[in-house]
Design a protein around this motif. Structure first.
Motif: not given
Lengths: 195, 195
Positions: A65-78
């Motif tokens: 849960x802490x590691x998760x980002x909102x799905x629309x902000x996921x980027x490969x460098x993240x």
């Protein structure tokens, strides 16, 4: 105990477990050590988490849960940054890897957690890849097919790194994997020196 | 017992263990079950292998010897065939994966085996890749850097496949990984359907 009080206590136990894991690793994270850290008897701790496996699965769920980002902000460098971050917290990576290993045995209490987790993680990674590259990656795979391999590479690198951190640079290797699925050879420093 | 007799007995125990693993998986491969299969008391079995871990490490070492090919005959398609073959023997793959998971914990008896094994396996894979592609793979990596990822992908795929064989085709995914390091997009059936 009220429900709010119980949830608070639970969160406190998970934080304490994470501390114990960081200090003593998977084996040192016993129910006794965690109980002592939060000032509970072992019996009191068992009221919240009936087994060591249940406690550790809860810690891994919390980390997700802490590691998760909102799905629309996921980027490969993240995703690459997450691997960098994992390289700084060997205790939790060790706990994840040890529990994943156990989970493939029959009727293990963590088996369901990991099976469900992979379905979710593969879908999330496919979504990141689709956002970055559309329906076909430069390396030729669909986002779904590449996601299976991306997750496999992350997990596999963790084992090699945990066993032999001087020989395996998990974060650098993962970035090299990304250059493969992105189909852009020669973009790593190492590759640049002869091409 | 003569040395030859003891070696023969040892080989017999390893074969029996492999059978028990195939039938009952990692958890079912108890010292008791193996002892019964070879007609020894558990005490008699402990004379040859002092712990379950020692016995299973010996089985994995034996498998590695059977799987190994003369180093000059290694070809990349043989590595893919090894993954195909592994997909037909889930018991031993489960045993490998479960023991690998345990091995990353501190002072585990199998830790040294896996650490040494990875050094060897990475070197073997690098040698295969060098034989096929020279000092630089089409995908841009050196044989050594690609070997780390190749081994990671194999191991990581095993976990996803063991947990969810209906969702993850380990052998097909590994062939897709090979297309990435070979830098030849669009060569899998799936990739061919839209390009």
């Amino acid at each position: 105990m009220t429900r709010a009080r119980s949830a608070e206590r639970r969160a406190e136990i998970l934080r304490a477990t994470l501390e114990v894991i960081a200090e003593r690793g998977y084996r040192g994270a016993t129910l006794g050590a965690v109980a002592e850290r939060v000032g509970l008897t072992q019996q009191g701790l068992l009221h919240h988490f009936p087994t060591k496996e249940a406690l550790l699965v809860a810690v891994l769920e919390e980390r997700d849960q802490w590691d998760a980002l909102p799905s629309d902000s996921w980027r490969l460098d993240l995703v690459a940054s997450l691997v960098d971050y994992n390289a700084m917290r060997p205790g939790i990576v060790q706990t994840f890897s040890a529990l994943l290993g156990e989970s493939v045995t029959d009727d293990h209490p963590a088996r369901d957690f990991f099976t469900r987790r992979y379905v979710t993680v593969r879908a999330n990674m496919a979504s990141v890849l689709r956002g970055a590259y559309g329906e076909r990656l430069p390396g030729g795979l669909t986002p779904e097919r590449a996601a299976v391999l991306m997750v496999a590479a992350m997990d596999g690198l963790q084992y090699q790194w945990l066993l032999d951190p001087d020989s395996v640079d998990m974060a650098e290797s993962f970035r090299e994997f990304l250059t493969l699925i992105e189909g852009r050879p020669g973009t790593t420093d190492e590759a640049a020196d002869t091409d």
